[in-house]
Design an enzyme around this catalytic site. Structure first.
Site, PDB file in Angstrom:
ATOM      1  N   THR A  96      -2.864   2.648   6.738  1.00 51.84           N
ATOM      2  CA  THR A  96      -3.052   1.254   7.172  1.00 51.84           C
ATOM      3  C   THR A  96      -2.610   1.174   8.629  1.00 51.84           C
ATOM      4  O   THR A  96      -1.423   1.371   8.929  1.00 51.84           O
ATOM      5  CB  THR A  96      -2.186   0.293   6.334  1.00 51.84           C
ATOM      6  OG1 THR A  96      -2.570   0.412   4.974  1.00 51.84           O
ATOM      7  CG2 THR A  96      -2.391  -1.150   6.784  1.00 51.84           C
ATOM      8  N   LYS A 171      -8.265  -4.937   5.181  1.00 52.87           N
ATOM      9  CA  LYS A 171      -6.893  -4.692   4.686  1.00 52.87           C
ATOM     10  C   LYS A 171      -5.904  -5.682   5.308  1.00 52.87           C
ATOM     11  O   LYS A 171      -5.037  -6.239   4.620  1.00 52.87           O
ATOM     12  CB  LYS A 171      -6.516  -3.244   5.019  1.00 52.87           C
ATOM     13  CG  LYS A 171      -5.081  -2.860   4.762  1.00 52.87           C
ATOM     14  CD  LYS A 171      -4.788  -2.623   3.309  1.00 52.87           C
ATOM     15  CE  LYS A 171      -3.299  -2.368   3.106  1.00 52.87           C
ATOM     16  NZ  LYS A 171      -2.909  -2.292   1.720  1.00 52.87           N
ATOM     17  N   LYS A 246       5.281  -4.606   8.411  1.00 53.36           N
ATOM     18  CA  LYS A 246       4.365  -3.867   9.296  1.00 53.36           C
ATOM     19  C   LYS A 246       2.972  -4.496   9.246  1.00 53.36           C
ATOM     20  O   LYS A 246       2.348  -4.752  10.276  1.00 53.36           O
ATOM     21  CB  LYS A 246       4.292  -2.400   8.848  1.00 53.36           C
ATOM     22  CG  LYS A 246       3.335  -1.561   9.679  1.00 53.36           C
ATOM     23  CD  LYS A 246       3.043  -0.200   9.047  1.00 53.36           C
ATOM     24  CE  LYS A 246       1.671  -0.174   8.450  1.00 53.36           C
ATOM     25  NZ  LYS A 246       1.211   1.107   7.960  1.00 53.36           N
TER      26      LYS A 246
HETATM   27  P1  NAD Z   1       5.279   7.375   3.372  1.00 53.21           P
HETATM   28  O1  NAD Z   1       6.180   7.071   4.526  1.00 53.21           O
HETATM   29  O2  NAD Z   1       5.856   7.576   2.022  1.00 53.21           O
HETATM   30  O3  NAD Z   1       4.386   8.683   3.714  1.00 53.21           O
HETATM   31  C1  NAD Z   1       3.893   8.989   4.980  1.00 53.21           C
HETATM   32  C2  NAD Z   1       4.040  10.483   5.176  1.00 53.21           C
HETATM   33  O4  NAD Z   1       3.474  10.851   6.440  1.00 53.21           O
HETATM   34  C3  NAD Z   1       5.500  10.946   5.192  1.00 53.21           C
HETATM   35  O5  NAD Z   1       5.709  11.932   4.201  1.00 53.21           O
HETATM   36  C4  NAD Z   1       5.699  11.483   6.608  1.00 53.21           C
HETATM   37  O6  NAD Z   1       6.599  12.568   6.685  1.00 53.21           O
HETATM   38  C5  NAD Z   1       4.270  11.899   6.955  1.00 53.21           C
HETATM   39  N1  NAD Z   1       4.034  12.038   8.396  1.00 53.21           N
HETATM   40  C6  NAD Z   1       4.398  11.206   9.403  1.00 53.21           C
HETATM   41  N2  NAD Z   1       3.969  11.680  10.585  1.00 53.21           N
HETATM   42  C7  NAD Z   1       3.320  12.841  10.320  1.00 53.21           C
HETATM   43  C8  NAD Z   1       2.662  13.801  11.124  1.00 53.21           C
HETATM   44  N3  NAD Z   1       2.587  13.659  12.454  1.00 53.21           N
HETATM   45  N4  NAD Z   1       2.103  14.867  10.530  1.00 53.21           N
HETATM   46  C9  NAD Z   1       2.184  15.027   9.182  1.00 53.21           C
HETATM   47  N5  NAD Z   1       2.792  14.152   8.362  1.00 53.21           N
HETATM   48  C10 NAD Z   1       3.359  13.071   8.924  1.00 53.21           C
HETATM   49  O7  NAD Z   1       4.192   6.203   3.362  1.00 53.21           O
HETATM   50  P2  NAD Z   1       3.214   5.801   2.149  1.00 53.21           P
HETATM   51  O8  NAD Z   1       3.900   4.823   1.271  1.00 53.21           O
HETATM   52  O9  NAD Z   1       2.648   7.045   1.564  1.00 53.21           O
HETATM   53  O10 NAD Z   1       2.091   5.004   2.963  1.00 53.21           O
HETATM   54  C11 NAD Z   1       1.117   5.678   3.751  1.00 53.21           C
HETATM   55  C12 NAD Z   1       0.145   4.636   4.296  1.00 53.21           C
HETATM   56  O11 NAD Z   1      -0.433   3.911   3.217  1.00 53.21           O
HETATM   57  C13 NAD Z   1       0.833   3.592   5.203  1.00 53.21           C
HETATM   58  O12 NAD Z   1      -0.023   3.303   6.275  1.00 53.21           O
HETATM   59  C14 NAD Z   1       1.003   2.384   4.279  1.00 53.21           C
HETATM   60  O13 NAD Z   1       1.017   1.162   4.991  1.00 53.21           O
HETATM   61  C15 NAD Z   1      -0.222   2.516   3.402  1.00 53.21           C
HETATM   62  N6  NAD Z   1      -0.087   1.897   2.069  1.00 53.21           N
HETATM   63  C16 NAD Z   1       1.042   2.090   1.325  1.00 53.21           C
HETATM   64  C17 NAD Z   1       1.146   1.485   0.079  1.00 53.21           C
HETATM   65  C18 NAD Z   1       2.385   1.657  -0.764  1.00 53.21           C
HETATM   66  O14 NAD Z   1       2.531   0.920  -1.757  1.00 53.21           O
HETATM   67  N7  NAD Z   1       3.279   2.601  -0.456  1.00 53.21           N
HETATM   68  C19 NAD Z   1       0.098   0.692  -0.410  1.00 53.21           C
HETATM   69  C20 NAD Z   1      -1.058   0.551   0.348  1.00 53.21           C
HETATM   70  C21 NAD Z   1      -1.138   1.168   1.604  1.00 53.21           C
END
Ligand code: NAD
Length: 296
Positions: A96, A171, A246
């Protein structure tokens, strides 16, 4: 079976990898966090030492990263995948992020004849685990059609919202409405309590009356009426306060850039921000915003 590169193995990315592996795909994975990588290896992902390692022979690359800066870093800056990736490889960014970064990355991919879509999701960690995510996609018909079979492995409702960036636009509007709704439902339940009205009675009535909404029927911010809601487990996320903040900030940036009047979302952003200034609250589920309403 196809060869997939998957970058970003967090709360969402990890279970998405699991579903792809279970569907028979070969998934090369990378995350800067070792713990996240180890978990995804246990699901059958093949660990690579850097992001570029995941794209060797990949037919599709999927990213699931926290925010626009990380997407920029992976595709355009540090890892510069756009320069390294094979021209026949389809890129799908499920993070997102802001609409303008999504449009910029897709435009730069297009300059190299690489097809890419933005495909943010709704449905949370539960949806990622159960492969019932909703995908909102932006990009060409051709790129969307190629992405669809893989998205169906990870989700249930797959929408083509329009041209590049339209998935992120859908979104941000969805989460603007959700953020406000959660505050509204919280206010209703807090007032009911002050009036001596039983919360279950309010839920029974309101969930079949005109204030019915997802924040009430699926994710009620008070314990009891919806047993699966985070309120029943001390607001363990779920979808965190930090993430809702965010997304609301993204909505306010988008509203400012595009001249939209969003007074309730602006106030909701201030409320989530004020609640998030206490670090302990940031990681709670976003429905815990009711605590701020209760404690005023
Ligand atoms: P998270 O923080 O658990 O996972 C993100 C991952 O990306 C982490 O493991 C981090 O180490 C990795 N990362 C960061 N920079 C990196 C890089 N340069 N190279 C490789 N890996 C890297 O977040 P999430 O909950 O999995 O969410 C991911 C996306 O999905 C976000 O944009 C969030 O807004 C969206 N989202 C989340 C949810 C939810 O309920 N968690 C729901 C809908 C959408």
């Amino acid at each position: 079976m196809s060869k997939i590169g998957f970058i970003g193995l967090g709360n969402m990315g990890g279970p998405m990898v699991k579903n792809l592996v279970e569907a028979g795909h070969s998934v090369a994975i990378y995350d800067i966090d070792d713990e996240a990588t180890t978990r995804a290896v246990s699901y059958g992902g093949i660990a690579k030492s850097d992001a570029v390692g995941t794209i060797q022979n990949a037919e599709t690359v999927i990213t699931m990263l926290p925010a626009g800066e990380h997407v920029r870093s992976v595709y355009l800056e540090n890892d510069n995948l756009i320069e390294h990736v094979n021209k026949h490889c389809l890129l799908i960014d499920c993070s997102t992020i802001d609409v303008s970064t999504a449009r910029e990355v897709i435009a730069l991919a297009k300059e190299r004849d690489i097809e890419m879509i933005d495909a943010p999701v709704s449905g949370g960690v539960g949806g990622a685990e159960a492969a019932t995510l909703t995908f909102m996609c932006g990009g060409t018909d051709s790129a969307f059609n190629k992405a669809q079979p893989l998205l169906q492995v990870m989700g249930k409702n797959i929408f083509h919202a329009g041209s590049a960036g339209s998935g992120q636009a859908a979104k941000v509007c969805n989460n603007l409405m959700l953020g406000i709704e959660m505050v509204a439902v919280s206010e209703g339940f807090v007032l009911a309590d002050k009036l001596g009205l039983d919360k279950q009675k309010l839920w029974d009535i309101a969930s079949t009356a005109t204030s019915q909404c997802w924040a009430m029927t699926n994710y009620c911010p008070v314990p009891g009426p919806v047993p699966s809601s985070p309120a029943n487990r001390d607001y363990k996320a779920g979808f965190t306060i930090a993430m809702m903040l965010k997304d609301l900030k993204l909505s306010q940036e988008a509203a400012k850039t595009n001249g939209a009047f969003t007074p309730l979302a602006s106030l909701a952003t201030d409320l989530y921000e004020s609640f998030a200034t206490n670090d302990k609250n940031e990681d709670l589920d976003f429905s815990s915003i009711i605590k701020l309403i209760e404690n005023q």
